[in-house]
Design an enzyme around this catalytic site. Structure first.
Site, PDB file in Angstrom:
ATOM      1  N   SER A  67     -22.634  41.608 -14.017  1.00 20.80           N
ATOM      2  CA  SER A  67     -21.463  40.905 -15.400  1.00 20.80           C
ATOM      3  C   SER A  67     -20.020  40.066 -14.771  1.00 20.80           C
ATOM      4  O   SER A  67     -19.865  39.540 -14.372  1.00 20.80           O
ATOM      5  CB  SER A  67     -21.955  42.020 -16.787  1.00 20.80           C
ATOM      6  OG  SER A  67     -21.086  41.006 -17.578  1.00 20.80           O
ATOM      7  N   ASP A 333     -19.219  35.331 -19.881  1.00 20.90           N
ATOM      8  CA  ASP A 333     -18.571  36.319 -18.706  1.00 20.90           C
ATOM      9  C   ASP A 333     -19.892  36.138 -17.751  1.00 20.90           C
ATOM     10  O   ASP A 333     -20.204  34.765 -17.711  1.00 20.90           O
ATOM     11  CB  ASP A 333     -18.501  37.882 -19.329  1.00 20.90           C
ATOM     12  CG  ASP A 333     -20.306  38.044 -19.109  1.00 20.90           C
ATOM     13  OD1 ASP A 333     -21.125  37.053 -19.694  1.00 20.90           O
ATOM     14  OD2 ASP A 333     -20.558  39.271 -19.618  1.00 20.90           O
ATOM     15  N   ASP A 335     -22.385  36.775 -15.896  1.00 25.24           N
ATOM     16  CA  ASP A 335     -23.841  36.788 -16.122  1.00 25.24           C
ATOM     17  C   ASP A 335     -24.472  36.368 -18.038  1.00 25.24           C
ATOM     18  O   ASP A 335     -25.265  36.913 -17.820  1.00 25.24           O
ATOM     19  CB  ASP A 335     -24.812  38.517 -15.743  1.00 25.24           C
ATOM     20  CG  ASP A 335     -23.949  39.209 -16.834  1.00 25.24           C
ATOM     21  OD1 ASP A 335     -22.723  39.334 -17.422  1.00 25.24           O
ATOM     22  OD2 ASP A 335     -24.912  40.225 -17.138  1.00 25.24           O
ATOM     23  N   ASP A 337     -23.629  37.132 -20.995  1.00 24.46           N
ATOM     24  CA  ASP A 337     -24.403  38.072 -22.004  1.00 24.46           C
ATOM     25  C   ASP A 337     -22.700  37.969 -22.667  1.00 24.46           C
ATOM     26  O   ASP A 337     -23.125  38.866 -23.919  1.00 24.46           O
ATOM     27  CB  ASP A 337     -25.096  38.991 -21.874  1.00 24.46           C
ATOM     28  CG  ASP A 337     -24.218  40.574 -20.886  1.00 24.46           C
ATOM     29  OD1 ASP A 337     -22.789  40.002 -20.823  1.00 24.46           O
ATOM     30  OD2 ASP A 337     -24.590  41.206 -20.626  1.00 24.46           O
ATOM     31  N   ASN A 438     -15.715  42.126 -27.822  1.00 22.47           N
ATOM     32  CA  ASN A 438     -15.849  41.839 -26.454  1.00 22.47           C
ATOM     33  C   ASN A 438     -16.983  40.743 -26.181  1.00 22.47           C
ATOM     34  O   ASN A 438     -16.776  39.825 -25.309  1.00 22.47           O
ATOM     35  CB  ASN A 438     -15.911  42.927 -25.199  1.00 22.47           C
ATOM     36  CG  ASN A 438     -17.649  42.825 -25.600  1.00 22.47           C
ATOM     37  OD1 ASN A 438     -18.435  42.607 -25.866  1.00 22.47           O
ATOM     38  ND2 ASN A 438     -17.473  44.657 -24.505  1.00 22.47           N
ATOM     39  N   PRO A 572     -13.496  59.552 -25.337  1.00 17.10           N
ATOM     40  CA  PRO A 572     -13.942  60.480 -24.016  1.00 17.10           C
ATOM     41  C   PRO A 572     -14.826  58.917 -23.673  1.00 17.10           C
ATOM     42  O   PRO A 572     -15.424  58.784 -24.157  1.00 17.10           O
ATOM     43  CB  PRO A 572     -14.668  61.505 -24.101  1.00 17.10           C
ATOM     44  CG  PRO A 572     -15.455  61.433 -25.390  1.00 17.10           C
ATOM     45  CD  PRO A 572     -15.117  61.351 -26.394  1.00 17.10           C
ATOM     46  N   SER A 573     -13.938  58.632 -22.563  1.00 15.73           N
ATOM     47  CA  SER A 573     -14.839  58.072 -21.374  1.00 15.73           C
ATOM     48  C   SER A 573     -15.845  57.989 -21.079  1.00 15.73           C
ATOM     49  O   SER A 573     -16.953  59.471 -20.386  1.00 15.73           O
ATOM     50  CB  SER A 573     -13.596  57.582 -20.091  1.00 15.73           C
ATOM     51  OG  SER A 573     -14.777  56.856 -19.640  1.00 15.73           O
ATOM     52  N   THR A 575     -17.689  56.847 -18.161  1.00 17.33           N
ATOM     53  CA  THR A 575     -17.436  57.738 -16.768  1.00 17.33           C
ATOM     54  C   THR A 575     -16.190  58.419 -16.056  1.00 17.33           C
ATOM     55  O   THR A 575     -16.884  58.053 -14.835  1.00 17.33           O
ATOM     56  CB  THR A 575     -17.225  55.375 -15.817  1.00 17.33           C
ATOM     57  OG1 THR A 575     -16.293  55.095 -16.483  1.00 17.33           O
ATOM     58  CG2 THR A 575     -18.557  54.743 -16.873  1.00 17.33           C
ATOM     59  N   ARG A 580      -9.920  58.188 -24.197  1.00 17.77           N
ATOM     60  CA  ARG A 580      -9.165  56.474 -24.302  1.00 17.77           C
ATOM     61  C   ARG A 580      -9.029  56.224 -25.458  1.00 17.77           C
ATOM     62  O   ARG A 580      -9.662  57.016 -26.596  1.00 17.77           O
ATOM     63  CB  ARG A 580     -10.360  55.298 -24.511  1.00 17.77           C
ATOM     64  CG  ARG A 580     -11.206  55.240 -22.942  1.00 17.77           C
ATOM     65  CD  ARG A 580     -12.162  54.231 -23.370  1.00 17.77           C
ATOM     66  NE  ARG A 580     -12.968  54.284 -21.194  1.00 17.77           N
ATOM     67  CZ  ARG A 580     -12.366  53.416 -20.429  1.00 17.77           C
ATOM     68  NH1 ARG A 580     -11.178  53.185 -20.488  1.00 17.77           N
ATOM     69  NH2 ARG A 580     -13.400  53.723 -19.657  1.00 17.77           N
TER      70      ARG A 580
END
Length: 611
Positions: A67, A333, A335, A337, A438, A572-573, A575, A580
């Site tokens: 992406s 973006d 790809d 989407d 986004n 919490p993130s 990954t 955040r």
């Protein structure tokens, strides 16, 4: 699996050793990493796709893309039978599969999961997987990891079934030789040939659909499982014909677009979307689409271009400047989407007015709400269906957009961050609209409501309702039916979304400036705080309230209350070990101060000593 199948799997998987010291996790975007780390993961996702197809008795998609990530990255994800994302129930298995340290562990995992899910491996059922990739240089090599069928080498899609293939071929060869005296080379046919893009095995067929946008592959999977034609040309024809239908239904007094107003300039992110949009644009005669930064232009994918860059940095992408002032501009973006629009100012400051996913959602909501009101006001339509329209957002949606939608009288729902949650909630409505800021989102129509629209439009055309063919009720039904075919029902799709934005703007007679004035965003700020363990933060109410650690939410509330129009939450993130922070307030200075104050609170409760 029998002994032969297990032996083949052990042999093939030994050629795709997982990278040492790397742990991958299947999220909303599937698996993503530097492309050099992914061959074993793509091989194993090939196995996952074949098993998923056998379990569901449907066609599954496998897309290789990263992406909006940098060009050296790549990734892989599954499209489920409805064209949506892999069932959350299978995500832990995907994680375990990708991170299995050896062929023996991999085989054990597969055998256990096959037994637990009751997946039949007897060769009676056929698994079918559609493969796609974007324009990244690493795409071809990674695709081969999912579909190698050369001699005794077989990739993830084939290893599970190759033993069954060999057994069947021996039987077929004996029959052909005994009764038809056909040459020995016939047994090679099934290993290598369906057509130029298809590789087949008994129980598993992997079809390479070529270079595609991610939404195109999802659309194809959904269409094939609904018994529809699903080539790339079918995709283009459905979108272009639906666009033309909507254009023809614009009232004459609103068709004032010409010259500058009839043109949109699109940043293709130097990815796959720009090339596809050129093809799609050639099928339209009511819209001029100029594509810049397509993959044919020699630029670097996602480098200073693309929807993610434009939305986060709020600056014009490469190749755009003051010469474009007054013209609608959009960005895809990598790809295709995600979609955002933007306005380039007359001065060459580089800063833009962003028209993000929240504004796209609002535009769609205004249009669809009006069409539903035309339907409901038409007493000539028998058994009028009171369609339930719902809007779905996450906590990251700007508060001004939420207030605007509520003022329209719309039902606004919130989910945790992640498209899979938004999509699931939107599917509960007759018409569900979801978008993230986004630019990732779509409009979902329930099958029952689409069926009702189809029935009513047929009745109106035949005159059985006593309703004139030119009535607003009929036109509204036709418009909504066309929207359901134009917008991608499987996932967010920048190409279909762009066409819907353009035709609605023409219908409304709005410039991009008029659209952008629907409401004014509240200033916001996002930060992240490093913590020892992000899992120590537990949230509720669509991630807007901290349940644990105790006392943190009360401290956030006290700080937020100091600011006019203040709103703040932490999560919490998914990954990395960070929390955040998102804050809004009436001024940018206040939003910045609130975000920093709450970041310090998070650091005090959970941090490593600095924020």
């Amino acid at each position: 699996m029998n002994d032969g199948q297990q032996s083949l799997l052990l042999s093939s998987s030994s050629r795709f050793s997982p990278p040492q010291g790397v742990k991958l996790s299947y999220g909303t975007a599937g698996f993503r990493a530097d492309a050099s780390l992914l061959p074993s993961t793509v091989y194993r996702v090939g196995i996952l796709a074949a098993l998923r197809s056998l379990k569901t008795g449907s066609i599954i998609g496998l897309m290789i893309t990263a992406s909006h990530n940098k060009v050296s990255d790549n990734g892989v994800k599954i499209a489920d039978p409805n064209g949506g994302m892999l069932s959350q129930h299978w995500e832990p298995f995907a994680d375990a599969l990708a991170n299995a340290p050896s062929p023996q562990h991999l085989l054990l995992l597969i055998n256990e999961f096959v037994g637990k899910e009751g997946i039949l491996m007897d060769g009676v059922s056929q698994a079918e997987v559609l493969l796609g990739r974007d324009t990244r240089p690493s795409g071809d090599a990674l695709l081969e990891a999912a579909r190698q069928f050369h001699g005794d080498k077989c990739g993830g899609l084939g290893a599970v079934f190759m033993d069954m293939l060999k057994t069947l071929m021996m039987l077929l060869k004996a029959w052909f030789l005994k009764y038809l005296q056909l040459p020995l080379w016939l047994d090679l046919f099934a290993f290598s040939h369906y057509d130029n893009n298809t590789v087949g095995v008994v129980g598993a067929v992997a079809t390479d659909m070529g270079i595609l946008t991610t939404p195109q592959l999802h659309w194809m999977v959904r269409a094939r499982n609904k018994g529809m034609q699903a080539s790339e040309q079918d995709y283009f024809e459905q979108l272009s014909s639906s666009f033309r239908c909507l254009k023809d239904l614009i009232p004459a007094e609103k068709s004032k677009f010409d010259g500058l107003n009839n043109k949109v300039i699109v940043d293709g992110s130097n990815g796959v979307g720009g090339v596809k949009l050129k093809v799609l644009g050639s099928l339209l005669n009511a819209l001029v689409i100029e594509v810049r930064n397509s993959s044919e232009d020699g630029g670097v994918l996602n480098d200073g271009v693309g929807a993610d860059y434009v939305q986060k940095e709020k600056v014009a992408p490469h190749g755009f400047g003051s010469k474009d002032a007054g013209i609608r501009c959009a960005s895809l973006d990598g790809d295709a989407d995600r979609l955002v629009y933007f306005i380039v100012p007359p001065e060459s400051s580089g800063r833009i007015d962003l028209v993000d996913g929240d504004k796209i959602l609002s535009l769609f909501a205004v249009f669809i709400r009006e069409q539903l009101s035309f339907l409901n006001e038409n007493e000539g339509i028998k058994n009028s269906h009171q369609a339930r329209l719902g809007v779905v957002q996450t906590a990251y949606a700007n508060g001004a957009s939420t207030n605007y939608l509520k003022q329209l009288g719309l039902e606004v729902n919130f989910t945790p961050t992640g498209v899979k949650y938004l999509h699931e909630k939107a599917a509960e409505f007759d018409i569900g609209i979801y978008f993230e800021a986004n630019g990732h989102g779509t409009v979902l129509f329930s099958e029952s409501f689409v069926g009702w629209l189809e029935t009513r439009t047929k009745e109106i055309s035949s005159g059985s309702n006593g309703l004139s063919s030119g009535s607003e009720g009929k036109k509204a039904a036709l418009r909504l039916l066309a929207v359901s075919k134009l917008i991608n029902q499987a996932v967010g799709d920048a190409l279909s979304g762009l066409l819907l934005v353009e035709v609605i703007l023409q219908y409304m007679g709005w410039s991009i400036h008029r659209w952008n004035e629907l409401y004014h965003d509240l200033p916001s700020r996002q930060l992240k705080v490093k913590v020892a363990d992000r899992n120590a933060v537990i949230t509720a109410n669509a991630e807007t309230v901290v349940v644990s650690p105790p006392g943190l939410q009360e401290a956030i509330n006290a700080e937020t209350g100091k600011y006019h129009q203040g709103r703040c939450f932490v999560r919490p993130s998914g990954t990395e070990d960070v929390v955040r922070v998102y804050a809004e307030a009436s001024t940018q200075e206040a939003a910045d101060t609130l975000a920093n104050s709450v970041a310090k609170l998070v650091d005090q409760f959970l941090g490593l000593g600095s924020s």
